[in-house]
Scaffold this motif. Structure first.
Motif, PDB file in Angstrom:
ATOM      1  N   GLY A   1       0.626  -1.152   0.037  1.00 56.24           N
ATOM      2  CA  GLY A   1      -0.309   0.009  -0.394  1.00 56.24           C
ATOM      3  C   GLY A   1       1.344   1.029  -0.184  1.00 56.24           C
TER       4      GLY A   1
ATOM      5  N   PRO B   1       2.610   4.872  -1.857  1.00 56.76           N
ATOM      6  CA  PRO B   1       3.013   5.811  -2.714  1.00 56.76           C
ATOM      7  C   PRO B   1       3.367   5.697  -3.651  1.00 56.76           C
TER       8      PRO B   1
ATOM      9  N   GLU C   1     -14.606   8.398 -11.619  1.00 58.42           N
ATOM     10  CA  GLU C   1     -14.243   7.809 -11.005  1.00 58.42           C
ATOM     11  C   GLU C   1     -12.546   8.650 -10.482  1.00 58.42           C
TER      12      GLU C   1
ATOM     13  N   ASP D   1     -11.685  10.406  -7.243  1.00 61.29           N
ATOM     14  CA  ASP D   1      -9.885  10.176  -6.591  1.00 61.29           C
ATOM     15  C   ASP D   1      -9.442  10.450  -5.891  1.00 61.29           C
ATOM     16  N   PRO D   2      -8.664  10.939  -4.836  1.00 63.10           N
ATOM     17  CA  PRO D   2      -7.837  11.907  -4.001  1.00 63.10           C
ATOM     18  C   PRO D   2      -6.783  12.638  -4.951  1.00 63.10           C
TER      19      PRO D   2
ATOM     20  N   ARG E   1      -5.891   3.585 -11.215  1.00 62.84           N
ATOM     21  CA  ARG E   1      -5.104   2.924  -9.994  1.00 62.84           C
ATOM     22  C   ARG E   1      -5.371   1.737 -10.059  1.00 62.84           C
TER      23      ARG E   1
ATOM     24  N   GLY F   1      -5.015  -0.454  -6.525  1.00 64.89           N
ATOM     25  CA  GLY F   1      -5.117  -0.253  -4.983  1.00 64.89           C
ATOM     26  C   GLY F   1      -5.080   0.848  -4.574  1.00 64.89           C
ATOM     27  N   GLU F   2      -4.769   1.133  -3.063  1.00 64.15           N
ATOM     28  CA  GLU F   2      -4.926   2.661  -2.710  1.00 64.15           C
ATOM     29  C   GLU F   2      -4.096   3.935  -3.580  1.00 64.15           C
ATOM     30  N   ARG F   3      -3.001   3.255  -3.980  1.00 62.95           N
ATOM     31  CA  ARG F   3      -1.986   4.270  -4.023  1.00 62.95           C
ATOM     32  C   ARG F   3      -0.996   3.676  -5.213  1.00 62.95           C
TER      33      ARG F   3
ATOM     34  N   TYR G   1      -0.360   4.500  -8.529  1.00 61.75           N
ATOM     35  CA  TYR G   1      -1.058   5.060 -10.307  1.00 61.75           C
ATOM     36  C   TYR G   1       0.021   5.009 -11.047  1.00 61.75           C
TER      37      TYR G   1
ATOM     38  N   TRP H   1      -1.455   9.711   3.483  1.00 62.92           N
ATOM     39  CA  TRP H   1      -0.925   8.203   3.379  1.00 62.92           C
ATOM     40  C   TRP H   1       0.064   8.325   4.236  1.00 62.92           C
TER      41      TRP H   1
END
Length: 249
Positions: A96, A98, A135, A139-140, A181, A183-185, A187, A248
């Motif tokens: 997870g 970045p 999306e 996205d953050p 993206r 997962g979460e982090r 890119y 993060w």
């Protein structure tokens, strides 16, 4: 922040005259000073197992390499670069962590995660309009950008089939996958978020014989780029740093 971890920029360009300017473009776009943006030239030195906990985040730059080049025709350095970037991607995804791939790196990530990379949606060196998906707007990271904006592109290959589980965040008329993206982090962008038009014109000079456009058209390409208004993409890198330093952590 005095206790802030550094970021790592990984470059994979064999052309030495393009390496320094790329680092400076990334440093300027992120807003980091040289003390917080370390640089590793992967084309020169093996990466090894990066201690992820030593960094706030990692950004991978572009390259004239193409993952669709037949393996037998790839230089040993390119094969090593791709293997190490693929390994880094898997580790970052599992942790997870970045990690942001740009241009060439999107192909490495797509192939490693089982997606499809091909030459159907290559784009000449130019400014093109990018459109966020729903999306992407939510996205953050990518949501820091307008729903539509111009970005600089120049690539022979692209993602033709997203990896399973990937979320499409943006596309363009000529290239349906511009950002996704996993997962979460983790890119990946097809366009170059780091460059100004002046940066890209200078880069076009270096790569005028690499097939991104006819070398005889360098003057026309430079004029076209010079007339473009590209103001938004660098916000993506600044936002990446902001998220990695705060949300993060």
């Amino acid at each position: 922040m005095s206790d802030a971890k550094p970021f790592l920029f990984i470059s994979a360009r064999p052309e030495v005259e393009a390496v320094g300017p790329e680092y400076e473009s990334v440093r300027r776009a992120t807003g980091l000073d040289a003390g917080r943006l370390e640089h590793h030239r992967l084309d020169v030195e093996a990466l090894g197992e990066v201690p992820l906990d030593a960094y706030a985040g990692i950004i991978v730059g572009g390259s004239p390499y193409n993952v669709t080049t037949p393996e037998a025709n790839k230089h040993a350095v390119q094969r090593r670069v791709e293997a190490e970037l693929a390994s880094l991607a898997v580790r970052a995804l599992d942790a997870g962590f970045p990690l942001l791939f740009t241009c060439y790196g999107i192909g490495v990530l797509t192939r490693e995660l089982g997606g499809g990379v091909g030459t159907l949606h290559g784009e000449d060196a130019a400014a093109v309009e990018i459109t966020l998906t729903e999306e992407g707007a939510a996205d953050p990271l990518v949501g820091a950008l307008p729903r539509r904006f111009d970005a600089l592109v120049g690539h022979k290959e692209s993602t033709e089939r997203l990896p399973d589980g990937a979320v499409l965040l943006a596309g363009s008329k000529g290239c349906p996958v511009q950002i996704y993206r996993v997962g979460e982090r983790l890119y990946a962008t097809q366009f170059h978020p780091e460059v100004t038009t002046a940066d890209f014109i200078a880069r076009a000079q270096v790569y005028r014989h690499h097939g991104y456009f006819p070398a005889s058209e360098l003057r026309e390409v430079s004029a076209r780029l010079d007339s473009a208004s590209v103001t938004e993409p660098q916000r993506l890198l600044a936002r990446f740093v902001e998220l990695a330093d705060t949300v993060w952590r």
